[in-house]
Every structure is written in C-alpha cells, then in structure tokens.
Design a protein around this motif. Structure first.
Motif, PDB file in Angstrom:
ATOM      1  N   VAL A 112       0.843  -1.200   0.000  1.00 39.39           N
ATOM      2  CA  VAL A 112       0.000   0.000   0.000  1.00 39.39           C
ATOM      3  C   VAL A 112       0.875   1.246   0.000  1.00 39.39           C
ATOM      4  N   LEU A 113       0.428   2.252  -0.709  1.00 37.52           N
ATOM      5  CA  LEU A 113       1.055   3.572  -0.708  1.00 37.52           C
ATOM      6  C   LEU A 113      -0.007   4.602  -0.351  1.00 37.52           C
ATOM      7  N   SER A 114       0.406   5.622   0.382  1.00 30.33           N
ATOM      8  CA  SER A 114      -0.498   6.711   0.757  1.00 30.33           C
ATOM      9  C   SER A 114       0.140   8.030   0.389  1.00 30.33           C
ATOM     10  N   PHE A 115      -0.671   8.917  -0.168  1.00 25.39           N
ATOM     11  CA  PHE A 115      -0.219  10.249  -0.529  1.00 25.39           C
ATOM     12  C   PHE A 115      -1.181  11.256   0.084  1.00 25.39           C
ATOM     13  N   GLY A 136     -10.889  19.592   0.685  1.00 23.68           N
ATOM     14  CA  GLY A 136     -11.545  18.463   1.334  1.00 23.68           C
ATOM     15  C   GLY A 136     -10.897  17.129   1.037  1.00 23.68           C
ATOM     16  N   MET A 137      -9.914  17.115   0.155  1.00 21.82           N
ATOM     17  CA  MET A 137      -9.254  15.871  -0.224  1.00 21.82           C
ATOM     18  C   MET A 137      -8.235  15.481   0.835  1.00 21.82           C
ATOM     19  N   LEU A 138      -8.453  14.341   1.484  1.00 22.11           N
ATOM     20  CA  LEU A 138      -7.526  13.870   2.499  1.00 22.11           C
ATOM     21  C   LEU A 138      -6.299  13.218   1.876  1.00 22.11           C
ATOM     22  N   GLY A 139      -6.491  12.542   0.747  1.00 23.02           N
ATOM     23  CA  GLY A 139      -5.355  11.940   0.064  1.00 23.02           C
ATOM     24  C   GLY A 139      -5.722  10.711  -0.732  1.00 23.02           C
ATOM     25  N   ASP A 140      -4.679  10.089  -1.269  1.00 26.86           N
ATOM     26  CA  ASP A 140      -4.812   8.908  -2.120  1.00 26.86           C
ATOM     27  C   ASP A 140      -4.226   7.690  -1.417  1.00 26.86           C
ATOM     28  N   ILE A 141      -4.909   6.575  -1.553  1.00 27.44           N
ATOM     29  CA  ILE A 141      -4.418   5.286  -1.083  1.00 27.44           C
ATOM     30  C   ILE A 141      -4.389   4.362  -2.290  1.00 27.44           C
ATOM     31  N   ILE A 142      -3.261   3.696  -2.490  1.00 24.69           N
ATOM     32  CA  ILE A 142      -3.112   2.770  -3.605  1.00 24.69           C
ATOM     33  C   ILE A 142      -2.760   1.407  -3.029  1.00 24.69           C
ATOM     34  N   ILE A 143      -3.549   0.398  -3.381  1.00 22.48           N
ATOM     35  CA  ILE A 143      -3.356  -0.954  -2.856  1.00 22.48           C
ATOM     36  C   ILE A 143      -3.057  -1.905  -4.006  1.00 22.48           C
ATOM     37  N   SER A 144      -1.983  -2.677  -3.859  1.00 18.86           N
ATOM     38  CA  SER A 144      -1.700  -3.739  -4.819  1.00 18.86           C
ATOM     39  C   SER A 144      -2.508  -4.971  -4.429  1.00 18.86           C
ATOM     40  N   VAL A 145      -3.473  -5.315  -5.255  1.00 17.40           N
ATOM     41  CA  VAL A 145      -4.313  -6.488  -5.017  1.00 17.40           C
ATOM     42  C   VAL A 145      -3.454  -7.747  -5.080  1.00 17.40           C
ATOM     43  N   GLU A 146      -2.466  -7.729  -5.941  1.00 16.16           N
ATOM     44  CA  GLU A 146      -1.574  -8.879  -6.101  1.00 16.16           C
ATOM     45  C   GLU A 146      -0.811  -9.172  -4.801  1.00 16.16           C
ATOM     46  N   THR A 147      -0.221  -8.158  -4.211  1.00 20.18           N
ATOM     47  CA  THR A 147       0.500  -8.325  -2.951  1.00 20.18           C
ATOM     48  C   THR A 147      -0.465  -8.637  -1.816  1.00 20.18           C
ATOM     49  N   ARG A 151     -10.183  -9.143   4.525  1.00 20.37           N
ATOM     50  CA  ARG A 151      -9.563  -8.622   5.747  1.00 20.37           C
ATOM     51  C   ARG A 151      -8.243  -7.921   5.416  1.00 20.37           C
ATOM     52  N   GLU A 152      -7.457  -8.505   4.522  1.00 18.97           N
ATOM     53  CA  GLU A 152      -6.171  -7.896   4.159  1.00 18.97           C
ATOM     54  C   GLU A 152      -6.364  -6.564   3.448  1.00 18.97           C
ATOM     55  N   ILE A 153      -7.326  -6.499   2.532  1.00 19.17           N
ATOM     56  CA  ILE A 153      -7.628  -5.240   1.838  1.00 19.17           C
ATOM     57  C   ILE A 153      -8.100  -4.204   2.861  1.00 19.17           C
ATOM     58  N   GLY A 154      -8.961  -4.618   3.784  1.00 14.68           N
ATOM     59  CA  GLY A 154      -9.429  -3.712   4.830  1.00 14.68           C
ATOM     60  C   GLY A 154      -8.288  -3.210   5.689  1.00 14.68           C
ATOM     61  N   PHE A 155      -7.396  -4.111   6.089  1.00 15.71           N
ATOM     62  CA  PHE A 155      -6.231  -3.722   6.881  1.00 15.71           C
ATOM     63  C   PHE A 155      -5.378  -2.700   6.128  1.00 15.71           C
ATOM     64  N   LEU A 156      -5.093  -2.983   4.859  1.00 13.06           N
ATOM     65  CA  LEU A 156      -4.249  -2.078   4.077  1.00 13.06           C
ATOM     66  C   LEU A 156      -4.910  -0.717   3.898  1.00 13.06           C
ATOM     67  N   PHE A 157      -6.232  -0.710   3.745  1.00 12.14           N
ATOM     68  CA  PHE A 157      -6.948   0.564   3.614  1.00 12.14           C
ATOM     69  C   PHE A 157      -6.845   1.379   4.900  1.00 12.14           C
ATOM     70  N   VAL A 158      -7.093   0.752   6.038  1.00 10.65           N
ATOM     71  CA  VAL A 158      -7.003   1.468   7.320  1.00 10.65           C
ATOM     72  C   VAL A 158      -5.566   1.921   7.560  1.00 10.65           C
ATOM     73  N   HIS A 159      -4.614   1.060   7.264  1.00 11.93           N
ATOM     74  CA  HIS A 159      -3.199   1.401   7.406  1.00 11.93           C
ATOM     75  C   HIS A 159      -2.870   2.637   6.560  1.00 11.93           C
ATOM     76  N   GLY A 160      -3.329   2.619   5.308  1.00 12.55           N
ATOM     77  CA  GLY A 160      -3.108   3.759   4.423  1.00 12.55           C
ATOM     78  C   GLY A 160      -3.786   5.016   4.931  1.00 12.55           C
ATOM     79  N   PHE A 161      -5.011   4.872   5.450  1.00 20.89           N
ATOM     80  CA  PHE A 161      -5.735   6.029   5.983  1.00 20.89           C
ATOM     81  C   PHE A 161      -4.970   6.642   7.156  1.00 20.89           C
ATOM     82  N   LEU A 162      -4.464   5.809   8.048  1.00 20.23           N
ATOM     83  CA  LEU A 162      -3.727   6.336   9.195  1.00 20.23           C
ATOM     84  C   LEU A 162      -2.450   7.052   8.747  1.00 20.23           C
ATOM     85  N   HIS A 163      -1.833   6.572   7.682  1.00 18.58           N
ATOM     86  CA  HIS A 163      -0.691   7.309   7.117  1.00 18.58           C
ATOM     87  C   HIS A 163      -1.146   8.688   6.619  1.00 18.58           C
TER      88      HIS A 163
END
Length: 165
Positions: free
Chosen positions: A68-71, A98-109, A123-135
């Motif tokens: 996951v990457l967060s911007f 109002g834009m908080l940012g971008d989260i990019i998730i590799s479905v493959e990884t 669950r993994e996609i959810g985890f990566l999304f929350v992880h990215g949001f916290l970043h």
C-alpha cells in the motif's frame, strides 16, 4: 460535505465485489470517527504489483513492489509543493481542501499476504486501507512506540467492522 470514498480499479487480477466497497466505506467512517474527522474525501485505487512497483520507485526511491502507498493532501511537510487555487467567487468551494489523500493498494500483494497470514483477502484489503488512511492522518511506524500506537488503532477499527484475524 461528508466523508466520501472515491475508488477505481486499475488491475485485472480480480473483480472487486460491491460488498468490499461497502466494507471499505464503513472502515473509512470508523477510522475517521476515531480521528475526529467528519468531512473529506479519500481516493482509493486498486492496482497490481507492476504499477505499485513503479510508483514506489518514483515516489519513494524503493525498487520493489509494496502492498500500500499513501499520498496525503493535507500534509504540512516542507517538501510539499504549494498549490495555488484561485476561487472566482466566494460561493465556489476549493475542490482540493476536502481531499484527504490517495491510497493505492496492490491487489496482487494483498492476495499473497492474505494467504501468508492465513486470513481472508477482504480482511487484508481492509487492513491495508485502514493502514493507508492512518498514514494520511500522519501516523507512521518508524519507531516502536509509533508502530504500537498505529497497530492498536488499526486493530480496533478492524474489530469494530468485524474484520478479525
């Protein structure tokens, strides 16, 4: 304005079920509530290892794929470019504010990690999304104390949404 998830799918590895988007919207609400955020937009992109590898190299100088990457758009970092947006009238809203940012998730990884960790891909996609949001909110895991805080927040949010290990 309220909290909004804008998402797109730029990979062909798997179809993203509507139920996952509903769950990600719930996670956004829970994570934002935990951070005292009531308005904003998060852009989420599902991609593959090839594309996230390129982004990781371009933006972080790391020559490998990642999960996951967060911007963040609201950072106060000294390396951020100043964005000048001219508003023609007081009635027009600034579309960037109002834009908080971008989260990019590799479905493959994410798929490989879900198998490695023995839990569902949802669950993994959810985890990566929350992880990215916290970043996006400024959290990191460079030091042990910061990692412990971020991990506790992630797990609490995932538990509230029913995405347990």
């Amino acid at each position: 304005m309220s909290l909004r998830l804008d998402w797109n799918n730029e990979q062909e590895i798997l179809d993203i079920p509507d139920a996952w988007i509903t769950k990600l919207e719930q996670l956004l609400q829970l994570a934002a509530q935990a951070e005292g955020i009531s308005e904003g937009e998060v852009s989420l992109t599902f991609t593959d290892d090839k594309e996230i590898h390129q982004l990781n190299l371009e933006y972080r100088g790391i020559d490998r794929p990642t999960d996951v990457l967060s911007f963040a758009m609201q950072e106060d970092g000294t390396e951020e470019l100043d964005i000048i947006f001219e508003v023609e009238s007081e009635d027009e809203a600034d579309p960037i504010s109002g834009m908080l940012g971008d989260i990019i998730i590799s479905v493959e990884t994410a798929e490989a990690q879900s198998k490695e960790y023995g839990h569902s891909l949802e669950r993994e996609i959810g985890f990566l999304f929350v992880h990215g949001f916290l970043h996006l909110m400024g959290y990191d895991h460079e030091e042990d104390a910061a990692e412990a805080e971020m991990t506790a927040k992630q797990e609490a949010i995932l538990q509230q949404a029913g995405l347990t290990r």
